[in-house]
Design a protein around this motif. Structure first.
Motif, PDB file in Angstrom:
ATOM      1  N   HIS A  73       0.819  -1.214   0.000  1.00  0.00           N
ATOM      2  CA  HIS A  73       0.000   0.000   0.000  1.00  0.00           C
ATOM      3  C   HIS A  73       0.857   1.270   0.000  1.00  0.00           C
ATOM      4  O   HIS A  73       0.334   2.370   0.205  1.00  0.00           O
ATOM      5  N   ASN A  74       2.158   1.078  -0.214  1.00  0.00           N
ATOM      6  CA  ASN A  74       3.076   2.218  -0.334  1.00  0.00           C
ATOM      7  C   ASN A  74       3.037   3.115   0.903  1.00  0.00           C
ATOM      8  O   ASN A  74       3.016   4.341   0.817  1.00  0.00           O
ATOM      9  N   TRP A  78      10.439   4.183   3.960  1.00  0.00           N
ATOM     10  CA  TRP A  78      11.251   3.549   2.921  1.00  0.00           C
ATOM     11  C   TRP A  78      10.457   3.291   1.646  1.00  0.00           C
ATOM     12  O   TRP A  78      11.036   3.194   0.558  1.00  0.00           O
ATOM     13  N   ASN A  79       9.147   3.166   1.771  1.00  0.00           N
ATOM     14  CA  ASN A  79       8.321   2.909   0.586  1.00  0.00           C
ATOM     15  C   ASN A  79       8.051   4.176  -0.225  1.00  0.00           C
ATOM     16  O   ASN A  79       7.443   4.111  -1.293  1.00  0.00           O
ATOM     17  N   GLN A  80       8.490   5.322   0.300  1.00  0.00           N
ATOM     18  CA  GLN A  80       8.302   6.582  -0.420  1.00  0.00           C
ATOM     19  C   GLN A  80       9.506   6.957  -1.288  1.00  0.00           C
ATOM     20  O   GLN A  80       9.426   7.860  -2.113  1.00  0.00           O
ATOM     21  N   PHE A  81      10.612   6.252  -1.067  1.00  0.00           N
ATOM     22  CA  PHE A  81      11.842   6.602  -1.779  1.00  0.00           C
ATOM     23  C   PHE A  81      12.463   5.348  -2.396  1.00  0.00           C
ATOM     24  O   PHE A  81      12.265   4.231  -1.913  1.00  0.00           O
ATOM     25  N   VAL A 148       4.017  -0.230  15.192  1.00  0.00           N
ATOM     26  CA  VAL A 148       3.951   1.174  14.758  1.00  0.00           C
ATOM     27  C   VAL A 148       5.215   1.543  13.987  1.00  0.00           C
ATOM     28  O   VAL A 148       5.156   2.201  12.934  1.00  0.00           O
ATOM     29  N   ALA A 149       6.369   1.103  14.497  1.00  0.00           N
ATOM     30  CA  ALA A 149       7.638   1.408  13.833  1.00  0.00           C
ATOM     31  C   ALA A 149       7.703   0.776  12.445  1.00  0.00           C
ATOM     32  O   ALA A 149       8.209   1.396  11.498  1.00  0.00           O
ATOM     33  N   VAL A 150       7.196  -0.442  12.310  1.00  0.00           N
ATOM     34  CA  VAL A 150       7.190  -1.134  11.021  1.00  0.00           C
ATOM     35  C   VAL A 150       6.379  -0.340  10.000  1.00  0.00           C
ATOM     36  O   VAL A 150       6.799  -0.152   8.851  1.00  0.00           O
ATOM     37  N   VAL A 151       5.216   0.152  10.419  1.00  0.00           N
ATOM     38  CA  VAL A 151       4.345   0.901   9.506  1.00  0.00           C
ATOM     39  C   VAL A 151       4.940   2.267   9.177  1.00  0.00           C
ATOM     40  O   VAL A 151       4.957   2.688   8.013  1.00  0.00           O
ATOM     41  N   VAL A 152       5.435   2.971  10.187  1.00  0.00           N
ATOM     42  CA  VAL A 152       5.994   4.315   9.973  1.00  0.00           C
ATOM     43  C   VAL A 152       7.216   4.267   9.052  1.00  0.00           C
ATOM     44  O   VAL A 152       7.376   5.102   8.159  1.00  0.00           O
ATOM     45  N   LEU A 153       8.076   3.256   9.267  1.00  0.00           N
ATOM     46  CA  LEU A 153       9.286   3.164   8.456  1.00  0.00           C
ATOM     47  C   LEU A 153       9.061   2.466   7.114  1.00  0.00           C
ATOM     48  O   LEU A 153       9.852   2.631   6.192  1.00  0.00           O
TER      49      LEU A 153
END
Length: 215
Positions: A73-74, A78-81, A148-153
């Motif tokens: 789901h981007n 890290w999924n933004q770059f 939360v950290a997994v989703v945020v990063l």
């Protein structure tokens, strides 16, 4: 790598490290337990069993599945770059290590959280099983923080695997009732937390207990 493969690798390493440490303790223990090992082990392994059930109830497919969902789901940093895994994985492992370090400090500082974490420090003897002795609610809170950290990063699955394997293995190693040769221990403690270094954290003196928080 899928979440099922990640789970089996983690389980295999966990059982392997646990078996090695227990055999090492049986052959050359550093100290003799003042209480029955059977009584201690039934409590300690019982707690990790309950904790594992809690984790499975909270996140049935595990953190790796959450990471995969975030990737699809981007979602997450890290999924933004377009960052190479050679960079994102080691940076993420270090960030997770810092996160757990500060989580550990907070559990010592906040009275309500200390009541949970005190279960770990209440073990009358320290051995490899002590590294698994945590209140199920503390385990649940730790999983929630990591989620939360997994989703945020937008954490890569490989980073989760590496970190969880390192965290479990070093926790068991640093609590093991063994004595490393002094020259090896002195060198090794510059890289990871050794038994001699971590034993201070289990002192009855508050100023010593509130130190050496790392894994």
């Amino acid at each position: 790598m899928d979440s099922t493969t990640e789970m089996w690798i983690r389980l295999g390493v966990f059982i392997g490290v646990l078996a090695v440490m227990m055999c090492w303790e049986a052959l050359t223990p550093n100290r003799k337990s003042p209480v029955s090992e059977l009584a201690r082990w039934s409590t300690n392994f019982g707690l990790i069993f309950i904790g594992s059930l809690v984790v499975r109830l909270l996140i049935p497919a595990g953190l790796a599945a959450v990471a995969l969902w975030a990737q699809q789901h981007n979602i997450g940093l890290w999924n933004q770059f377009s960052v190479s895994l050679w960079w994102s994985i080691p940076i993420t492992v270090v960030l997770f290590d810092c996160l757990i370090y500060w989580q550990h400090r907070v559990f010592h500082r906040v009275p309500l959280l200390w009541r949970l974490h005190r279960v770990h420090h209440a073990d009358p003897h320290i051995d490899v099983s002590t590294g698994l002795r945590f209140h199920p609610i503390e385990i649940a809170l730790s999983i929630a923080i990591k989620l939360v950290a997994v989703v945020v990063l937008g954490t890569p699955i490989m980073a989760i695997l590496i970190f969880e394997v390192l965290l479990n293995a070093t926790a068991m190693f640093s609590h093991a009732n063994i004595a490393l040769p002094k020259n090896i221990e002195k060198t090794l403690r510059k890289v990871i937390v050794t038994q001699t270094m971590h034993r201070i954290h289990h002192s009855q003196i508050v100023s010593e207990t509130d130190s050496n928080f790392g894994f």
